[in-house]
Design an enzyme around this catalytic site. Structure first.
Site, PDB file in Angstrom:
ATOM      1  N   ILE A  11      39.424   6.295  46.527  1.00  0.00           N
ATOM      2  CA  ILE A  11      39.853   6.077  45.141  1.00  0.00           C
ATOM      3  C   ILE A  11      38.678   6.110  44.163  1.00  0.00           C
ATOM      4  O   ILE A  11      38.852   5.830  42.976  1.00  0.00           O
ATOM      5  CB  ILE A  11      40.640   4.765  44.975  1.00  0.00           C
ATOM      6  CG1 ILE A  11      39.801   3.553  45.371  1.00  0.00           C
ATOM      7  CG2 ILE A  11      41.940   4.820  45.766  1.00  0.00           C
ATOM      8  CD1 ILE A  11      40.458   2.212  44.996  1.00  0.00           C
ATOM      9  N   SER A  12      37.500   6.480  44.645  1.00  0.00           N
ATOM     10  CA  SER A  12      36.334   6.565  43.762  1.00  0.00           C
ATOM     11  C   SER A  12      36.288   7.918  43.056  1.00  0.00           C
ATOM     12  O   SER A  12      36.288   8.963  43.724  1.00  0.00           O
ATOM     13  CB  SER A  12      35.046   6.381  44.564  1.00  0.00           C
ATOM     14  OG  SER A  12      33.919   6.764  43.791  1.00  0.00           O
ATOM     15  N   PRO A  13      36.186   7.926  41.720  1.00  0.00           N
ATOM     16  CA  PRO A  13      36.068   9.215  41.032  1.00  0.00           C
ATOM     17  C   PRO A  13      34.768   9.928  41.362  1.00  0.00           C
ATOM     18  O   PRO A  13      34.696  11.160  41.334  1.00  0.00           O
ATOM     19  CB  PRO A  13      36.132   8.832  39.545  1.00  0.00           C
ATOM     20  CG  PRO A  13      35.642   7.413  39.500  1.00  0.00           C
ATOM     21  CD  PRO A  13      36.143   6.789  40.774  1.00  0.00           C
ATOM     22  N   TRP A  14      33.740   9.156  41.692  1.00  0.00           N
ATOM     23  CA  TRP A  14      32.448   9.768  42.011  1.00  0.00           C
ATOM     24  C   TRP A  14      32.484  10.445  43.371  1.00  0.00           C
ATOM     25  O   TRP A  14      31.781  11.431  43.603  1.00  0.00           O
ATOM     26  CB  TRP A  14      31.343   8.709  41.939  1.00  0.00           C
ATOM     27  CG  TRP A  14      31.350   7.983  40.624  1.00  0.00           C
ATOM     28  CD1 TRP A  14      31.734   6.690  40.403  1.00  0.00           C
ATOM     29  CD2 TRP A  14      31.008   8.531  39.347  1.00  0.00           C
ATOM     30  NE1 TRP A  14      31.638   6.401  39.058  1.00  0.00           N
ATOM     31  CE2 TRP A  14      31.197   7.508  38.386  1.00  0.00           C
ATOM     32  CE3 TRP A  14      30.565   9.778  38.917  1.00  0.00           C
ATOM     33  CZ2 TRP A  14      30.949   7.706  37.033  1.00  0.00           C
ATOM     34  CZ3 TRP A  14      30.323   9.971  37.564  1.00  0.00           C
ATOM     35  CH2 TRP A  14      30.516   8.947  36.640  1.00  0.00           C
TER      36      TRP A  14
END
Length: 203
Positions: A11-14
């Site tokens: 769920i991390s955009p990075w």
């Protein structure tokens, strides 16, 4: 042969913006990768970080600008306010863990693409990666048995918790986070992949 331990959350955009550059770097240097998905919010709580919901508005405003800039720089479309974020990352992480175990037994499938597929589904495709149907579809779409969504629950849950403990022990505090195992050289963030590439080139 160098080895990279890759700690991340789906769920991390990075993690999404990292794309598959890690896999390209590893292939260039003959390195292997172990994928170690973990509970990123629990990691923040254990290592002095702050969950996005609790950050100062100024930090969140800057974060949104950085996401937009990196999205444009990398030519990766992003939805800054996804319909299904935050969501429960555990089902997708369990699936990745089960897929990695299946590959160790000789199964086909593209593990790096699966990781990116989950992150892309969350941040660019408005899909809820906590839903069983989405998990199964992404497993099948990347060459894995969709039944791993069920059969991999036990190993997924067990390894997911163990990954968090290992991350804390080894100095991980965010995602994506890359550790070159033999040298314990650590790289935090998709914007440090160039440094990881250079480090592997010196080994």
């Amino acid at each position: 042969m160098p080895h990279i331990d890759y700690f991340f959350s789906t769920i991390s955009p990075w993690v999404y913006l990292a794309g598959q550059r890690l896999e390209e770097i590893a292939a260039r240097h003959g390195a292997t990768i172990t994928y170690r998905p973990l509970d990123i919010l629990a990691l923040f709580a254990r290592t002095g970080g702050t969950a996005p919901a609790d950050r100062h508005p100024a930090r969140m405003a800057y974060r949104a600008q950085e996401l937009r800039r990196w999205s444009q720089h990398l030519n990766l479309p992003i939805t800054l306010r996804p319909a299904f974020w935050p969501t429960n990352a555990a089902p997708s992480c369990y699936a990745i863990i089960a897929a990695q175990a299946a590959k160790a037994r000789g199964a086909e499938g593209n593990l790096g693409a699966l990781v990116q597929g989950f992150a892309r589904a969350c941040w660019a495709e408005e899909r809820n990666i906590a839903e069983d149907e989405v998990v199964r579809d992404l497993l099948a779409g990347h060459g894995f048995d969709p039944g791993l969504a069920d059969s991999g629950l036990f190993i997924g849950a067990e390894t997911y918790g163990r990954n968090l403990e290992e991350a804390v022990e080894r100095g991980v505090f965010g995602a994506p986070f890359y550790i070159v195992a033999d040298s314990d050289e650590r790289f935090w963030g998709q914007d440090r992949l160039e440094f990881l590439d250079a480090h592997l080139g010196r080994l």
